[in-house]
Each structure stands twice: as structure tokens, then as C-alpha cells.
Design a protein around this motif. Structure first.
Motif, PDB file in Angstrom:
ATOM      1  N   LEU A 172     -41.269  -0.667 -22.073  1.00  0.00           N
ATOM      2  CA  LEU A 172     -39.889  -1.086 -22.297  1.00  0.00           C
ATOM      3  C   LEU A 172     -38.947  -0.422 -21.312  1.00  0.00           C
ATOM      4  N   ASN A 173     -39.160   0.889 -21.059  1.00  0.00           N
ATOM      5  CA  ASN A 173     -38.248   1.624 -20.180  1.00  0.00           C
ATOM      6  C   ASN A 173     -38.313   1.135 -18.736  1.00  0.00           C
ATOM      7  N   ASP A 174     -39.435   0.510 -18.344  1.00  0.00           N
ATOM      8  CA  ASP A 174     -39.549   0.023 -16.971  1.00  0.00           C
ATOM      9  C   ASP A 174     -38.654  -1.175 -16.711  1.00  0.00           C
ATOM     10  N   LEU A 175     -38.226  -1.862 -17.760  1.00  0.00           N
ATOM     11  CA  LEU A 175     -37.400  -3.053 -17.595  1.00  0.00           C
ATOM     12  C   LEU A 175     -35.918  -2.782 -17.767  1.00  0.00           C
ATOM     13  N   ILE A 176     -35.572  -1.612 -18.287  1.00  0.00           N
ATOM     14  CA  ILE A 176     -34.160  -1.282 -18.537  1.00  0.00           C
ATOM     15  C   ILE A 176     -33.505  -0.896 -17.215  1.00  0.00           C
ATOM     16  N   LYS A 177     -32.395  -1.559 -16.905  1.00  0.00           N
ATOM     17  CA  LYS A 177     -31.627  -1.272 -15.688  1.00  0.00           C
ATOM     18  C   LYS A 177     -30.143  -1.298 -16.036  1.00  0.00           C
ATOM     19  N   PRO A 178     -29.642  -0.216 -16.642  1.00  0.00           N
ATOM     20  CA  PRO A 178     -28.222  -0.188 -16.996  1.00  0.00           C
ATOM     21  C   PRO A 178     -27.359  -0.159 -15.730  1.00  0.00           C
ATOM     22  N   PRO A 179     -26.126  -0.680 -15.804  1.00  0.00           N
ATOM     23  CA  PRO A 179     -25.480  -1.315 -16.970  1.00  0.00           C
ATOM     24  C   PRO A 179     -25.748  -2.811 -17.079  1.00  0.00           C
ATOM     25  N   ASP A 180     -26.368  -3.415 -16.064  1.00  0.00           N
ATOM     26  CA  ASP A 180     -26.578  -4.868 -16.085  1.00  0.00           C
ATOM     27  C   ASP A 180     -27.611  -5.290 -17.112  1.00  0.00           C
TER      28      ASP A 180
END
Length: 270
Positions: free
Chosen positions: A226-234
Motif C-alpha cells: 500500500l505504501n508504495d502507491l501513496i504519493k501525497p499530496p496528489d
């Protein structure tokens, strides 16, 4: 010289079926005498005359109906012709419309050629930059090897530190124009299988879904956390969770936590 005798038409003999012969025939002893034999014949004649009159009147009524229809139909045709001659049709194409369509077609063709040329130039620039980067890496490797050979005895600690440098995570592979087109078609096919909210009601949600799908496809072994796909803030965690839940429900992605770590494996559309 005496005048010739004029020709005279001989008297016709009375036919055997005449009324006079009928009245004088011995085969019909009950036949009326005098003018009495005319009454039944005249009655039949009157009946036939009345039938003829009725038929003639019917023909006259039919003729009047046809005349009325012809007049009405001719009036309607005349009105339609006058309406066509006096009414303007603003939506009908004119010569200017065809000229404008031809000009637009030429502009579209020119724009398509320019886009193809720009794509070809961009691809050539990418290939040139990739070749230059490869040459730079080769030169840097040769320089490091030479430096290490000359300073083996004096810089052992520096060499050991260099050998423990962490490798950079490989970046996203670059795609050419054809691969980009195939990727966009694949993503569009997947999004059409998702609920309506991902198909255009929320443009941001659709863009986030496209980013998640690209991340799953480009991941090594097509399995990510899951963390590999998170790209804050977008692309925050909440949006990533929502996109992954929709993909798992459609059996496009498989969720696996058998190893203790939740992994998402890409399956694709069957």
C-alpha cells in the motif's frame, strides 16, 4: 331518256321472336290480344331503365368524387411548390459550408502531421539522452576503476565505503509512443469495468485510479504494498485504499496477506 327508277329498301320480314308474332302465335293461346301484350314488356323495360339510371348516377357521383380529389390534390401540390420556392432553409449547406469543411480537413491533416513529427523528434531526443547517459555511466565507471587501481593501498577504507553504497531504486521505465498508446487503451478498458464514480463523475478520482493502475503494472513482479502507491499530496492513502478496494472487488487485483504483509498482486482484465 326516261329517269331511272329509284332504289327502294325492301320491307324487312317480321322476326319470329317479335312481339307481334308472339301475340299471334298459336303456341301461346293465353297471349293478350291487341296492345295488351306490351304491358309486361314495358314493365321489364322500366325496371331495366331504372337500374341503368341508378348505375349512371353512381358513375356520376364517382366522377364528382374524383374531380373533387383531383382538385384538392392539385391545390396541395401547388401549395407545396410555392412553399418550396418562397421559404428559406438556413440550415442547408452552401458553397461556403463545403469550403469551410475542406479547410478544416486540411488543418486537421496538418495538425496530425505536426503531432507525428513532434513525437518522432521527442523519441529521437529520448534515445539521444539515453545514449548520452549510458556513455556518462561508462566514463564514470572507467574513472572509478582507474582511481581504485592507483589508490588500492592508501584508500582501502574509501573503497569499502563505496562498496556499501545503497543502490537507487529503479525509476519508472520510459515508454515509447506505441507503448503509451497500448497502455492508455489497457487502462481505459479497465476503468470501463469499474463503478460510475471512477468513469468520469469525479475527474480527480479517475486520475488517481489511473495512477494506481500504472503503479501496479510497473511494479516489479506486479506486486506492491500500500505504501508504495501513496504519493501525497496528489495521491493520499484514503484515495489509494478506495481505488484498491474497487479493483479487488472487480477481481482485477488480488489481495494477499499470507506472509504477514498485505500485498496487492496485479491480475488484469480477463
Amino acid at each position: 331518256m326516261s329517269n331511272p327508277t329509284p332504289h327502294r329498301t325492301p320491307l324487312r320480314r317480321i322476326s319470329q321472336g317479335s312481339l307481334f308474332a308472339l301475340s299471334r302465335s298459336g303456341a301461346y293461346p293465353d297471349a293478350p290480344h291487341g296492345l295488351g301484350f306490351i304491358e309486361p314488356a314495358m314493365s321489364e323495360f322500366v325496371d331495366e331503365a331504372e337500374a341503368l339510371q341508378a348505375n349512371v348516377e353512381g358513375m356520376k357521383r364517382l366522377s364528382d368524387s374524383l374531380a373533387t380529389f383531383n382538385e384538392s390534390f392539385a391545390s396541395w401540390l401547388y401549395v407545396m411548390q410555392m412553399n418550396a420556392l418562397t421559404t428559406d432553409w438556413p440550415q442547408a449547406p452552401t458553397a461556403a459550408s463545403f469550403e469551410l469543411a475542406k479547410r478544416r480537413a486540411e488543418q486537421n491533416a496538418i495538425a496530425a502531421m505536426e503531432a507525428m513529427k513532434a513525437a518522432r523528434v521527442a523519441r529521437e531526443m529520448e534515445e539521444a539522452s539515453a545514449a548520452a547517459a549510458a556513455a556518462d555511466r561508462t566514463a564514470m565507471t572507467d574513472a572509478d576503476t582507474t582511481y581504485a587501481a592507483n589508490n588500492t593501498t592508501t584508500n582501502a577504507s574509501a573503497l569499502s565505503a563505496k562498496s556499501t553504497v545503497v543502490k537507487k531504486k529503479p525509476g519508472k521505465p520510459k515508454l515509447n509512443a506505441k507503448e503509451k498508446k497500448e497502455r492508455s487503451i489497457q487502462i481505459e478498458k479497465i476503468i470501463t469495468c469499474l463503478p460510475l464514480e471512477f468513469r468520469g463523475n469525479d475527474p480527480n478520482l479517475r486520475r488517481n485510479m489511473e495512477s494506481v493502475i500504472e503503479g501496479l503494472i510497473d511494479a516489479p513482479g506486479q506486486a506492491v504494498k500500500l505504501n508504495d502507491l501513496i504519493k501525497p499530496p496528489d495521491l493520499p492513502q484514503a484515495r489509494v485504499n478506495k481505488c484498491l478496494i474497487a479493483l479487488v472487488n472487480r477481481k482485477i487485483v488480488r489481495k494477499d496477506n499470507s506472509t504477514g504483509t498485505v500485498m496487492y498482486h496485479w491480475l488484469g482484465v480477463a
